[in-house]
Design an enzyme around this catalytic site. Sequence first.
Site, PDB file in Angstrom:
ATOM      1  N   LYS A 279      46.876  26.067  12.221  1.00  0.00           N
ATOM      2  CA  LYS A 279      47.692  25.662  11.064  1.00  0.00           C
ATOM      3  C   LYS A 279      48.941  26.529  10.940  1.00  0.00           C
ATOM      4  CE  LYS A 279      44.665  26.074   7.743  1.00  0.00           C
ATOM      5  NZ  LYS A 279      43.451  26.474   8.479  1.00  0.00           N
TER       6      LYS A 279
ATOM      7  N   ARG B 217      42.001  24.760  -0.758  1.00  0.00           N
ATOM      8  CA  ARG B 217      40.869  25.095   0.100  1.00  0.00           C
ATOM      9  C   ARG B 217      39.543  24.707  -0.536  1.00  0.00           C
ATOM     10  NH1 ARG B 217      43.221  28.881   3.554  1.00  0.00           N
ATOM     11  NH2 ARG B 217      41.884  29.776   5.135  1.00  0.00           N
TER      12      ARG B 217
ATOM     13  N   ARG C 209      43.191  35.741  18.813  1.00  0.00           N
ATOM     14  CA  ARG C 209      44.491  35.649  18.108  1.00  0.00           C
ATOM     15  C   ARG C 209      45.080  37.039  17.848  1.00  0.00           C
ATOM     16  NH1 ARG C 209      44.936  31.876  12.960  1.00  0.00           N
ATOM     17  NH2 ARG C 209      43.270  33.141  12.065  1.00  0.00           N
TER      18      ARG C 209
ATOM     19  N   ARG D 287      44.070  40.498  12.974  1.00  0.00           N
ATOM     20  CA  ARG D 287      43.764  40.494  11.530  1.00  0.00           C
ATOM     21  C   ARG D 287      42.339  40.974  11.305  1.00  0.00           C
ATOM     22  NH1 ARG D 287      45.327  34.557   9.540  1.00  0.00           N
ATOM     23  NH2 ARG D 287      43.281  34.768   8.587  1.00  0.00           N
TER      24      ARG D 287
ATOM     25  N   ARG E   8      33.698  32.555   7.505  1.00  0.00           N
ATOM     26  CA  ARG E   8      34.840  31.688   7.156  1.00  0.00           C
ATOM     27  C   ARG E   8      34.547  30.232   7.523  1.00  0.00           C
ATOM     28  NH1 ARG E   8      39.400  34.655  10.195  1.00  0.00           N
ATOM     29  NH2 ARG E   8      40.720  32.921   9.598  1.00  0.00           N
TER      30      ARG E   8
HETATM   31  P1  ADP Z   1      42.975  30.899   8.282  1.00  0.00           P
HETATM   32  O1  ADP Z   1      43.525  29.533   8.054  1.00  0.00           O
HETATM   33  O2  ADP Z   1      43.027  31.300   9.708  1.00  0.00           O
HETATM   34  O3  ADP Z   1      41.631  31.116   7.652  1.00  0.00           O
HETATM   35  P2  ADP Z   1      44.654  32.030   6.181  1.00  0.00           P
HETATM   36  O4  ADP Z   1      45.753  32.983   6.378  1.00  0.00           O
HETATM   37  O5  ADP Z   1      44.998  30.661   5.682  1.00  0.00           O
HETATM   38  O6  ADP Z   1      43.897  31.968   7.569  1.00  0.00           O
HETATM   39  O7  ADP Z   1      43.590  32.634   5.147  1.00  0.00           O
HETATM   40  C1  ADP Z   1      43.043  33.928   5.272  1.00  0.00           C
HETATM   41  C2  ADP Z   1      42.131  34.237   4.079  1.00  0.00           C
HETATM   42  O8  ADP Z   1      42.921  34.236   2.864  1.00  0.00           O
HETATM   43  C3  ADP Z   1      41.025  33.208   3.799  1.00  0.00           C
HETATM   44  O9  ADP Z   1      39.874  33.434   4.576  1.00  0.00           O
HETATM   45  C4  ADP Z   1      40.775  33.455   2.301  1.00  0.00           C
HETATM   46  O10 ADP Z   1      40.016  34.636   2.088  1.00  0.00           O
HETATM   47  C5  ADP Z   1      42.172  33.712   1.762  1.00  0.00           C
HETATM   48  N1  ADP Z   1      42.801  32.464   1.292  1.00  0.00           N
HETATM   49  C6  ADP Z   1      43.873  31.825   1.858  1.00  0.00           C
HETATM   50  N2  ADP Z   1      44.169  30.689   1.181  1.00  0.00           N
HETATM   51  C7  ADP Z   1      43.258  30.599   0.181  1.00  0.00           C
HETATM   52  C8  ADP Z   1      43.004  29.632  -0.841  1.00  0.00           C
HETATM   53  N3  ADP Z   1      43.739  28.520  -0.975  1.00  0.00           N
HETATM   54  N4  ADP Z   1      41.978  29.880  -1.707  1.00  0.00           N
HETATM   55  C9  ADP Z   1      41.222  30.965  -1.606  1.00  0.00           C
HETATM   56  N5  ADP Z   1      41.382  31.900  -0.643  1.00  0.00           N
HETATM   57  C10 ADP Z   1      42.377  31.726   0.242  1.00  0.00           C
END
Ligand code: ADP
Length: 226
Positions: free
Chosen positions: A13, A88, A127, A161, A172
Site C-alpha cells: 500500500k 482499518r 522490507r 520498522r 498484525r
Molecule cells: P502496514 O500497512 O504495513 O501495517 P501502516 O504504516 O499502515 O503499515 O501501519 C502501521 C501501524 O500503525 C499499524 O499496525 C497500527 O498499529 C497503526 N495504524 C495505522 N493506521 C491505523 C488506523 N487507521 N487505525 C489504527 N491504527 C493504525
Amino acid sequence: MRILLIGPPGAGKGTQAVRLATHLSIQHISTGELFREHIDQGTELGQNAHTHMRAGLLVPDEVTIGVIKERLARPDTERGFLLDGFPRNVAQAQALDGILADAESRLDAVLDLEIPEAEVVRRIAGRRLCRQDRGHIFHVDYSPPEVTGVCDVCGGELYQRDDDRETTVSKRLEVYRSETAPVADHYRAQGLVTTVSALGQAQEVLERALIAISQDQVDASGASSR
Ligand code: ADP
C-alpha cells in the site's frame, strides 16, 4: 479524486500510494506515517500510538479518527486525497463516511490490494525503509538497493520498522483478518470496491490500479448519464 487504498499489511500500500498520489496529483495520507511522524517528534500522541503499534495492535479509534479529521480539514486535500491505512475497522469507516457527508463530499473509489498471506510475510520480513524519507521503500530480495543498507534515491540509511519483525507481523495479520477485512465489505455494499492483484512488480501493480481507477470513472459517468 478521493480514493481509499486497502489491503493487508505488506500488500505494498505504501509503495503504491506514493506512486498513485503523485500520478493523480492528490495528497497521500497514511495514518501509519502520521503516527510515525508523531513518534519522531516525541509527542504524547506519538508515545501512545507507539505502544499499540509495537504490539501489532490498532491505535485506539478516538486517537486515529481525530488525527484523520484534522488532516482532511487542511486545504491541501481540496483537490483530492488517497488514504492509505485508514479506515482499518468498520467504526473508522463509518466515521469517515460521516466526515465526508458533513463536507458534502464522497469517495470515488476503493482499491483493495489482494495478496496471499505467505507472500505478505515474505514481503514484510524483508522490507527496509530509508531514514531520511520513509517513502523510499526497499526489499532485501525483491528490490534490493545497490549498496546494502543505503537508499538508492538519497543515500539515507535503511532500517527495519520495529513492527515489521516476525513476531509482530502475525499479530498484525490477525488484526487485519478480524477488523480490517470487514472494511472491504462495508464499501462493497456501497458498490465502491475494485480488487487489484498486488502480485508482481510494483510498476505492474501501479498500472493495474490506474486502469481500475479509470474504469471506475467510466462506470461512474455512465451511471450518472443513465
Ligand atoms: P502496514 O500497512 O504495513 O501495517 P501502516 O504504516 O499502515 O503499515 O501501519 C502501521 C501501524 O500503525 C499499524 O499496525 C497500527 O498499529 C497503526 N495504524 C495505522 N493506521 C491505523 C488506523 N487507521 N487505525 C489504527 N491504527 C493504525
